[in-house]
Design a protein around this motif. Structure first.
Motif, PDB file in Angstrom:
ATOM      1  N   SER A  89       0.877  -1.100   0.115  1.00 44.50           N
ATOM      2  CA  SER A  89       0.016  -0.039   0.056  1.00 44.50           C
ATOM      3  C   SER A  89       0.834   1.149   0.034  1.00 44.50           C
ATOM      4  O   SER A  89       0.377   2.085  -0.542  1.00 44.50           O
ATOM      5  N   GLU A  90       1.925   1.160   0.528  1.00 40.89           N
ATOM      6  CA  GLU A  90       2.690   2.367   0.674  1.00 40.89           C
ATOM      7  C   GLU A  90       3.655   2.621  -0.869  1.00 40.89           C
ATOM      8  O   GLU A  90       3.606   3.811  -1.032  1.00 40.89           O
ATOM      9  N   GLU A  91       3.908   1.523  -1.569  1.00 40.92           N
ATOM     10  CA  GLU A  91       4.582   1.988  -2.852  1.00 40.92           C
ATOM     11  C   GLU A  91       3.308   2.207  -3.773  1.00 40.92           C
ATOM     12  O   GLU A  91       3.736   3.181  -4.478  1.00 40.92           O
ATOM     13  N   LEU A  92       2.370   1.887  -3.463  1.00 39.72           N
ATOM     14  CA  LEU A  92       1.213   2.249  -4.489  1.00 39.72           C
ATOM     15  C   LEU A  92       0.529   3.668  -4.195  1.00 39.72           C
ATOM     16  O   LEU A  92       0.338   4.411  -5.003  1.00 39.72           O
ATOM     17  N   SER A  93       0.627   3.903  -2.773  1.00 40.51           N
ATOM     18  CA  SER A  93      -0.058   5.275  -2.565  1.00 40.51           C
ATOM     19  C   SER A  93       1.055   6.246  -2.984  1.00 40.51           C
ATOM     20  O   SER A  93       0.596   7.300  -3.612  1.00 40.51           O
ATOM     21  N   SER A 100      -1.216   6.622   2.215  1.00 37.61           N
ATOM     22  CA  SER A 100      -1.446   5.068   2.382  1.00 37.61           C
ATOM     23  C   SER A 100      -2.953   4.488   2.997  1.00 37.61           C
ATOM     24  O   SER A 100      -3.713   3.657   2.478  1.00 37.61           O
ATOM     25  N   ALA A 101      -3.272   5.615   4.072  1.00 37.64           N
ATOM     26  CA  ALA A 101      -4.559   5.182   4.681  1.00 37.64           C
ATOM     27  C   ALA A 101      -5.783   5.362   3.875  1.00 37.64           C
ATOM     28  O   ALA A 101      -6.941   4.577   3.790  1.00 37.64           O
ATOM     29  N   LYS A 102      -5.965   6.601   3.041  1.00 40.05           N
ATOM     30  CA  LYS A 102      -7.012   6.662   2.070  1.00 40.05           C
ATOM     31  C   LYS A 102      -6.931   5.752   1.058  1.00 40.05           C
ATOM     32  O   LYS A 102      -7.850   5.188   0.601  1.00 40.05           O
ATOM     33  N   LEU A 103      -5.609   5.377   0.634  1.00 39.21           N
ATOM     34  CA  LEU A 103      -5.469   4.091  -0.524  1.00 39.21           C
ATOM     35  C   LEU A 103      -6.093   2.954  -0.053  1.00 39.21           C
ATOM     36  O   LEU A 103      -6.992   2.307  -0.671  1.00 39.21           O
ATOM     37  N   LEU A 107      -9.406   0.915  -1.590  1.00 38.37           N
ATOM     38  CA  LEU A 107      -9.573  -0.323  -1.958  1.00 38.37           C
ATOM     39  C   LEU A 107     -10.427  -1.327  -1.241  1.00 38.37           C
ATOM     40  O   LEU A 107     -10.893  -2.291  -1.843  1.00 38.37           O
ATOM     41  N   SER A 108     -10.831  -0.869   0.007  1.00 40.31           N
ATOM     42  CA  SER A 108     -11.832  -1.755   0.671  1.00 40.31           C
ATOM     43  C   SER A 108     -13.141  -1.652   0.337  1.00 40.31           C
ATOM     44  O   SER A 108     -13.761  -2.477   0.338  1.00 40.31           O
ATOM     45  N   GLY A 111     -13.493  -4.788  -1.853  1.00 39.86           N
ATOM     46  CA  GLY A 111     -13.336  -5.891  -1.001  1.00 39.86           C
ATOM     47  C   GLY A 111     -11.917  -6.495  -1.112  1.00 39.86           C
ATOM     48  O   GLY A 111     -11.804  -7.466  -0.953  1.00 39.86           O
ATOM     49  N   SER A 112     -11.122  -5.487  -1.328  1.00 42.45           N
ATOM     50  CA  SER A 112      -9.388  -5.697  -1.548  1.00 42.45           C
ATOM     51  C   SER A 112      -8.927  -5.460  -0.352  1.00 42.45           C
ATOM     52  O   SER A 112      -8.815  -4.193   0.056  1.00 42.45           O
ATOM     53  N   TYR A 113      -8.374  -6.198   0.556  1.00 40.98           N
ATOM     54  CA  TYR A 113      -7.556  -5.739   1.761  1.00 40.98           C
ATOM     55  C   TYR A 113      -6.248  -6.241   1.759  1.00 40.98           C
ATOM     56  O   TYR A 113      -5.226  -5.893   2.776  1.00 40.98           O
TER      57      TYR A 113
END
Length: 304
Positions: A89-93, A100-103, A107-108, A111-113
């Motif tokens: 999540s850090e890399e993608l954000s 990363s929290a918003k990302l 994604l939640s 249904g993607s955790y």
């Protein structure tokens, strides 16, 4: 008839606007977490997604999150092209320009955790986002107004590969009617309803002068077009079921002008507080004071 609503997508780090209507994420309560399943199992997940039970469990996705999903998809597609199989999540954000929290929250909705210590499966996540954005099927596009902008859109090769093939072109210039542009002959504006209905056009792009935009819009709607991307600087009147996205380049430039002016004002105020002359020169014997460092930090933070 209702007036279109202006699109205000997030503009952080150059993110582009996405669709304005809120989408819905579907997840079958009896289907295992697809993030932990191999990509080969995705067809079964897609079949389940079409079930009535999942529709009943559908969750509304905020409009701002939909815009960011389009940005995540662009970033993930680039990663996949480079051979990446997982991403944290850090890399993608960082690559998408969001925290990363918003990302993870965005994604939640799908249904993607992800998996702790591993992250997200790139291929599976791409599949999730494409399905949510409706990109698992093609959306045929018509471009109206074959001037400089219309020519560029008609000849752009990136649309078909992303599920948006340009299937019709329209103009009123007699010198353009019947002339192929990007491999398609240009039709007359009067033929918009008939051609759009026959070719099942779902998205119309208006690149005409503002005086013609509403008339073009009415013809597109008559041809069954459900979504319109409007480059003309006017507010279109459309039925409730039609979605409109407005792209006004002049407004975007004016917004950027505001940010440039604000940063210049901050820098000038900081310089004046430190005794600098209006041209930015520091008085003789001046030092790099703590005030300078604070002012510099203000300018840097304003860019984020």
């Amino acid at each position: 008839m209702v007036a279109q609503r202006d699109a205000r997508p997030p503009r952080r780090n150059g993110a582009q606007p996405a669709q304005r209507r809120r989408g819905r994420a579907h997840r079958d309560p009896n289907t295992p977490d697809a993030d932990n399943a191999p990509t080969a199992e995705m067809p079964a997940v897609e079949d389940a997604a079409a079930g009535v039970g999942e529709v009943a469990k559908a969750k509304s996705i905020p409009e701002a999150a939909v815009a960011r999903l389009a940005v995540y998809l662009r970033v993930l597609s680039g990663m996949a092209d480079q051979g990446a199989t997982t991403v944290s999540s850090e890399e993608l954000s960082t690559a998408a320009g969001v925290n990363s929290a918003k990302l993870r929250k965005d994604l939640s909705y799908l249904g993607s955790y992800g998996t702790r210590g591993v992250g997200y499966d790139v291929a599976v996540l791409v599949n999730h986002i494409e399905r949510t954005l409706g990109l698992t099927r093609q959306h045929k596009v018509a471009v109206v107004g074959i001037g400089n902008l219309g020519h560029a859109l008609a000849n752009y090769g990136g649309f078909p590969g992303r599920g948006f093939p340009v299937e019709a072109l329209f103009d009123v210039d007699p010198d353009l009617i019947g002339v192929p542009v990007g491999g398609l002959p240009v039709s007359h504006l009067d033929d918009i309803p008939k051609v759009c209905a026959e070719r099942q056009i779902s998205i119309g792009v208006i690149a005409t002068p503002p005086t013609a935009a509403q008339s073009v819009c009415d013809r597109l709607v008559a041809g069954g077009v459900q979504c319109i991307l409007n480059f003309a600087p006017v507010v279109l009147q459309v039925p409730e079921h039609v979605e409109v996205r407005k792209v006004d380049l002049a407004v975007e430039l004016q917004i950027l002008s505001f940010h440039v002016a604000r940063r210049a004002d901050i820098a000038a105020a900081a310089g004046a507080a430190n005794g600098e002359s209006p041209n930015g020169a520091r008085p003789a014997g001046g030092s790099d004071s703590r005030l300078d460092r604070v002012a510099d930090g203000m300018v840097v933070r304003s860019e984020r």
